[in-house]
Design a protein around this motif. Structure first.
Motif, PDB file in Angstrom:
ATOM      1  N   LEU A   1       6.983  -9.545  -6.154  1.00 17.07           N
ATOM      2  CA  LEU A   1       7.432  -8.665  -7.317  1.00 17.07           C
ATOM      3  C   LEU A   1       7.384  -7.243  -6.923  1.00 17.07           C
ATOM      4  O   LEU A   1       8.277  -6.268  -7.080  1.00 17.07           O
ATOM      5  CB  LEU A   1       7.129  -9.134  -8.726  1.00 17.07           C
ATOM      6  N   HIS A   2       6.239  -6.827  -6.566  1.00 19.48           N
ATOM      7  CA  HIS A   2       5.800  -5.291  -6.066  1.00 19.48           C
ATOM      8  C   HIS A   2       6.871  -4.981  -4.905  1.00 19.48           C
ATOM      9  O   HIS A   2       7.638  -3.952  -4.922  1.00 19.48           O
ATOM     10  CB  HIS A   2       4.558  -5.241  -5.410  1.00 19.48           C
ATOM     11  N   VAL A   3       6.987  -5.867  -3.799  1.00 17.97           N
ATOM     12  CA  VAL A   3       7.962  -5.602  -2.676  1.00 17.97           C
ATOM     13  C   VAL A   3       9.487  -5.366  -3.353  1.00 17.97           C
ATOM     14  O   VAL A   3      10.042  -4.396  -2.775  1.00 17.97           O
ATOM     15  CB  VAL A   3       7.748  -6.362  -1.494  1.00 17.97           C
ATOM     16  N   ALA A   4       9.696  -6.236  -4.321  1.00  9.58           N
ATOM     17  CA  ALA A   4      11.116  -6.344  -4.760  1.00  9.58           C
ATOM     18  C   ALA A   4      11.312  -4.744  -5.460  1.00  9.58           C
ATOM     19  O   ALA A   4      12.370  -4.282  -5.424  1.00  9.58           O
ATOM     20  CB  ALA A   4      11.445  -7.304  -5.784  1.00  9.58           C
TER      21      ALA A   4
ATOM     22  N   GLU B   1       0.711  -1.130  -0.149  1.00 10.99           N
ATOM     23  CA  GLU B   1       0.014  -0.020   0.043  1.00 10.99           C
ATOM     24  C   GLU B   1       0.742   1.108   0.087  1.00 10.99           C
ATOM     25  O   GLU B   1       1.951   1.175   0.488  1.00 10.99           O
ATOM     26  CB  GLU B   1      -0.889   0.150   1.133  1.00 10.99           C
ATOM     27  N   PRO B   2       0.429   2.153  -0.725  1.00 15.89           N
ATOM     28  CA  PRO B   2       1.442   3.519  -0.749  1.00 15.89           C
ATOM     29  C   PRO B   2       1.751   3.908   0.754  1.00 15.89           C
ATOM     30  O   PRO B   2       0.816   4.055   1.495  1.00 15.89           O
ATOM     31  CB  PRO B   2       0.235   4.594  -1.486  1.00 15.89           C
ATOM     32  N   GLY B   3       2.961   4.305   0.729  1.00 13.32           N
ATOM     33  CA  GLY B   3       3.689   4.665   1.942  1.00 13.32           C
ATOM     34  C   GLY B   3       3.905   3.692   2.943  1.00 13.32           C
ATOM     35  O   GLY B   3       4.891   4.019   4.012  1.00 13.32           O
TER      36      GLY B   3
ATOM     37  N   PHE C   1       5.401   0.599   2.987  1.00 16.78           N
ATOM     38  CA  PHE C   1       6.618   0.041   2.951  1.00 16.78           C
ATOM     39  C   PHE C   1       7.662   0.899   3.478  1.00 16.78           C
ATOM     40  O   PHE C   1       8.641   0.344   4.094  1.00 16.78           O
ATOM     41  CB  PHE C   1       7.189  -0.180   1.270  1.00 16.78           C
ATOM     42  N   SER C   2       7.669   2.185   2.991  1.00 15.93           N
ATOM     43  CA  SER C   2       8.663   2.855   3.629  1.00 15.93           C
ATOM     44  C   SER C   2       8.626   3.350   4.903  1.00 15.93           C
ATOM     45  O   SER C   2       9.458   3.292   5.865  1.00 15.93           O
ATOM     46  CB  SER C   2       8.775   4.358   3.010  1.00 15.93           C
ATOM     47  N   ARG C   3       7.278   3.303   5.728  1.00 17.30           N
ATOM     48  CA  ARG C   3       7.172   3.440   7.125  1.00 17.30           C
ATOM     49  C   ARG C   3       7.580   2.119   7.849  1.00 17.30           C
ATOM     50  O   ARG C   3       8.239   2.176   8.904  1.00 17.30           O
ATOM     51  CB  ARG C   3       5.615   3.682   7.211  1.00 17.30           C
ATOM     52  N   ARG C   4       7.123   1.011   7.366  1.00 18.40           N
ATOM     53  CA  ARG C   4       7.569  -0.351   7.833  1.00 18.40           C
ATOM     54  C   ARG C   4       9.203  -0.475   7.660  1.00 18.40           C
ATOM     55  O   ARG C   4       9.629  -0.991   8.824  1.00 18.40           O
ATOM     56  CB  ARG C   4       6.889  -1.471   7.014  1.00 18.40           C
ATOM     57  N   LEU C   5       9.722   0.065   6.613  1.00 18.41           N
ATOM     58  CA  LEU C   5      11.397  -0.056   6.556  1.00 18.41           C
ATOM     59  C   LEU C   5      11.810   0.969   7.949  1.00 18.41           C
ATOM     60  O   LEU C   5      12.793   0.301   8.466  1.00 18.41           O
ATOM     61  CB  LEU C   5      11.753   0.444   5.272  1.00 18.41           C
ATOM     62  N   GLU C   6      11.443   2.060   7.919  1.00 15.63           N
ATOM     63  CA  GLU C   6      12.015   2.860   9.041  1.00 15.63           C
ATOM     64  C   GLU C   6      11.780   2.226  10.423  1.00 15.63           C
ATOM     65  O   GLU C   6      12.709   2.460  11.383  1.00 15.63           O
ATOM     66  CB  GLU C   6      11.361   4.160   8.932  1.00 15.63           C
ATOM     67  N   ILE C   7      10.730   1.762  10.626  1.00 13.87           N
ATOM     68  CA  ILE C   7      10.351   0.962  11.863  1.00 13.87           C
ATOM     69  C   ILE C   7      11.199  -0.076  12.030  1.00 13.87           C
ATOM     70  O   ILE C   7      11.849  -0.221  13.148  1.00 13.87           O
ATOM     71  CB  ILE C   7       8.777   0.639  12.121  1.00 13.87           C
ATOM     72  N   VAL C   8      11.192  -0.919  11.302  1.00 12.54           N
ATOM     73  CA  VAL C   8      12.096  -2.216  11.411  1.00 12.54           C
ATOM     74  C   VAL C   8      13.685  -1.611  11.583  1.00 12.54           C
ATOM     75  O   VAL C   8      14.216  -2.338  12.227  1.00 12.54           O
ATOM     76  CB  VAL C   8      12.134  -3.206  10.337  1.00 12.54           C
ATOM     77  N   VAL C   9      13.935  -0.847  10.725  1.00 14.73           N
ATOM     78  CA  VAL C   9      15.535  -0.388  10.938  1.00 14.73           C
ATOM     79  C   VAL C   9      15.882   0.305  12.095  1.00 14.73           C
ATOM     80  O   VAL C   9      16.852  -0.338  13.021  1.00 14.73           O
ATOM     81  CB  VAL C   9      15.885   0.603   9.880  1.00 14.73           C
ATOM     82  N   ASP C  10      14.950   0.914  12.775  1.00 13.69           N
ATOM     83  CA  ASP C  10      15.146   1.498  14.038  1.00 13.69           C
ATOM     84  C   ASP C  10      14.597   0.809  15.162  1.00 13.69           C
ATOM     85  O   ASP C  10      15.620   0.545  16.067  1.00 13.69           O
ATOM     86  CB  ASP C  10      13.966   2.886  14.378  1.00 13.69           C
TER      87      ASP C  10
ATOM     88  N   GLU D   1      14.012   2.054  -3.416  1.00  8.13           N
ATOM     89  CA  GLU D   1      14.684   2.695  -2.396  1.00  8.13           C
ATOM     90  C   GLU D   1      16.200   2.474  -2.387  1.00  8.13           C
ATOM     91  O   GLU D   1      17.138   3.685  -2.071  1.00  8.13           O
ATOM     92  CB  GLU D   1      14.471   1.929  -0.922  1.00  8.13           C
ATOM     93  N   LEU D   2      16.780   1.548  -2.828  1.00  9.16           N
ATOM     94  CA  LEU D   2      18.323   1.546  -3.381  1.00  9.16           C
ATOM     95  C   LEU D   2      18.695   2.415  -4.235  1.00  9.16           C
ATOM     96  O   LEU D   2      19.506   2.977  -4.150  1.00  9.16           O
ATOM     97  CB  LEU D   2      18.553   0.097  -3.408  1.00  9.16           C
ATOM     98  N   ASP D   3      17.760   2.464  -5.110  1.00 13.23           N
ATOM     99  CA  ASP D   3      18.107   3.520  -6.403  1.00 13.23           C
ATOM    100  C   ASP D   3      18.214   4.906  -5.650  1.00 13.23           C
ATOM    101  O   ASP D   3      19.144   5.785  -6.407  1.00 13.23           O
ATOM    102  CB  ASP D   3      17.222   3.263  -7.573  1.00 13.23           C
TER     103      ASP D   3
END
Length: 94
Positions: free
Chosen positions: A80-83, A32-34, A36-45, A89-91
């Protein structure tokens, strides 16, 4: 004594990004829009992980998971969507 291999912690978190919301399994939360990025930051932190390393493990995990889905004759669409989200994000240079 044999040498013990250290387990890669980032790998353990990668599948969190492809799992659907169990409260609403028809909606894959990470795509869902936004989300992935929020989950990424939560997990990283919360886990104290290196962002780039986690994104690379997400790419590896989604590739493996997609291959399993294809082998079973199922759709790898979520993987594939998550990839694609992880690659974007890497780009951006994380």
């Amino acid at each position: 004594m044999g040498r013990r291999r250290r387990r890669e912690r980032s790998f353990d978190f990668a599948n969190l990004f492809t799992n659907p919301d169990l409260a609403e399994p028809s909606r894959p939360v990470a795509t869902e829009p936004g989300r992935f990025s929020r989950r990424l930051e939560i997990v990283v932190d919360a886990a104290g992980l290196e962002r780039t390393r986690l994104l690379r493990w997400i790419l590896a995990w989604t590739g493996l998971s997609a291959a399993w889905f294809l082998e079973d004759g199922d759709s790898p669409a979520i993987d594939l969507h998550v990839a694609a989200l992880a690659a974007a994000e890497l780009d951006r240079g994380c």
